[in-house]
Design a protein around this motif. Structure first.
Motif, PDB file in Angstrom:
ATOM      1  N   VAL A   8       1.116  -4.019   5.187  1.00 10.96           N
ATOM      2  CA  VAL A   8       1.855  -3.239   3.661  1.00 10.96           C
ATOM      3  C   VAL A   8       1.759  -4.750   2.785  1.00 10.96           C
ATOM      4  O   VAL A   8       2.513  -5.739   3.177  1.00 10.96           O
ATOM      5  CB  VAL A   8       3.037  -2.674   3.500  1.00 10.96           C
ATOM      6  N   MET A   9       0.861  -4.849   1.709  1.00 10.34           N
ATOM      7  CA  MET A   9       1.018  -5.918   0.813  1.00 10.34           C
ATOM      8  C   MET A   9       1.308  -5.451  -0.341  1.00 10.34           C
ATOM      9  O   MET A   9       0.812  -4.229  -1.023  1.00 10.34           O
ATOM     10  CB  MET A   9      -0.279  -6.501   0.886  1.00 10.34           C
ATOM     11  N   ALA A  63       2.444   5.879   6.443  1.00  9.67           N
ATOM     12  CA  ALA A  63       2.297   4.553   5.831  1.00  9.67           C
ATOM     13  C   ALA A  63       2.528   4.550   4.218  1.00  9.67           C
ATOM     14  O   ALA A  63       2.774   3.714   3.551  1.00  9.67           O
ATOM     15  CB  ALA A  63       0.861   4.322   6.356  1.00  9.67           C
ATOM     16  N   GLU A  64       1.846   5.907   3.831  1.00 10.61           N
ATOM     17  CA  GLU A  64       2.089   5.767   2.042  1.00 10.61           C
ATOM     18  C   GLU A  64       3.252   6.355   1.610  1.00 10.61           C
ATOM     19  O   GLU A  64       3.526   5.823   0.589  1.00 10.61           O
ATOM     20  CB  GLU A  64       0.966   6.958   1.923  1.00 10.61           C
ATOM     21  N   GLU A  65       4.115   7.131   2.483  1.00 13.00           N
ATOM     22  CA  GLU A  65       5.245   7.781   1.689  1.00 13.00           C
ATOM     23  C   GLU A  65       6.651   6.636   2.250  1.00 13.00           C
ATOM     24  O   GLU A  65       7.483   6.769   1.595  1.00 13.00           O
ATOM     25  CB  GLU A  65       5.506   9.002   1.913  1.00 13.00           C
ATOM     26  N   LEU A  66       6.548   6.457   3.461  1.00 16.98           N
ATOM     27  CA  LEU A  66       7.599   5.826   4.004  1.00 16.98           C
ATOM     28  C   LEU A  66       7.472   4.186   4.217  1.00 16.98           C
ATOM     29  O   LEU A  66       8.512   3.513   3.793  1.00 16.98           O
ATOM     30  CB  LEU A  66       8.069   6.325   5.294  1.00 16.98           C
ATOM     31  N   GLU A  73       2.622  -1.265  -3.951  1.00 20.60           N
ATOM     32  CA  GLU A  73       2.243  -1.692  -2.622  1.00 20.60           C
ATOM     33  C   GLU A  73       0.706  -1.101  -2.259  1.00 20.60           C
ATOM     34  O   GLU A  73       0.731   0.107  -2.332  1.00 20.60           O
ATOM     35  CB  GLU A  73       3.225  -1.744  -1.517  1.00 20.60           C
ATOM     36  N   SER A  74      -0.073  -1.750  -1.414  1.00 20.96           N
ATOM     37  CA  SER A  74      -1.060  -0.966  -0.948  1.00 20.96           C
ATOM     38  C   SER A  74      -0.907  -1.319   0.676  1.00 20.96           C
ATOM     39  O   SER A  74      -0.355  -2.255   1.119  1.00 20.96           O
ATOM     40  CB  SER A  74      -2.383  -1.381  -1.351  1.00 20.96           C
ATOM     41  N   TYR A  75      -1.578  -0.305   1.420  1.00 19.39           N
ATOM     42  CA  TYR A  75      -1.456  -0.512   2.930  1.00 19.39           C
ATOM     43  C   TYR A  75      -2.764  -0.474   3.645  1.00 19.39           C
ATOM     44  O   TYR A  75      -3.662   0.041   2.914  1.00 19.39           O
ATOM     45  CB  TYR A  75      -0.403   0.399   3.549  1.00 19.39           C
TER      46      TYR A  75
ATOM     47  N   GLY B  24      13.544   6.008  13.778  1.00 18.88           N
ATOM     48  CA  GLY B  24      14.420   7.017  13.582  1.00 18.88           C
ATOM     49  C   GLY B  24      13.996   7.855  12.515  1.00 18.88           C
ATOM     50  O   GLY B  24      14.085   9.240  12.422  1.00 18.88           O
ATOM     51  N   ALA B  25      13.481   7.271  11.158  1.00 20.60           N
ATOM     52  CA  ALA B  25      13.084   8.044  10.461  1.00 20.60           C
ATOM     53  C   ALA B  25      11.860   8.757  10.831  1.00 20.60           C
ATOM     54  O   ALA B  25      11.857  10.031  10.249  1.00 20.60           O
ATOM     55  CB  ALA B  25      12.667   6.987   9.292  1.00 20.60           C
TER      56      ALA B  25
END
Lengths: 81, 81
Positions: A8-9, A63-66, A73-75, B24-25
């Motif tokens: 994630v950057m 990855a997108e929501e949490l 940010e983009s992942y 955990g999430a």
């Protein structure tokens, strides 16, 4: 066990104060030839059992929501054997 | 311009509360099949000009002394074209 790596950057247009601080430290310590430093997060997710398509889709959603904030940010997600 | 990527992760024997919180999430959000999550840092270092052996050695030293804490963290460094 397969492993999913999520990087994630901050998006390129977002100022990165942590990376900027590292760049400043490089300069003070005499490390030349570095024009930019960006700092982000890396997540190593170990999968228990098979990585099915459904599971991978769920991890993409996480990855997108949490793991990232899509506003700034983009992942990048990849599966490692 | 070449880019050096440095990944810094807590050593496996060191407890990772951030990764544990993400694990955990995942569980609370119903994402199954994940046995472990580790969270670390990623640095993207843009090199200005050629990446000579001396420069790469300096960045290795910075990765060990500035970007990571060798008591609890290990780093992985790679050059991307």
């Amino acid at each position: 066990m397969p492993r999913v790596v999520v990087d994630v950057m901050l998006k390129p247009e977002i100022l990165d104060p942590q990376g900027r601080a590292v760049l400043g430290a490089f300069a003070r310590l005499g490390v030349g030839g570095v024009s930019d430093v960006r700092q982000g997060k890396r997540f190593e997710i170990t999968i228990d059992g098979d990585l099915t398509e459904d599971r991978l889709a769920e991890i993409h959603r996480m990855a997108e929501e949490l793991l990232s904030n899509p506003v700034i940010e983009s992942y990048d997600l990849r599966v490692e054997p």
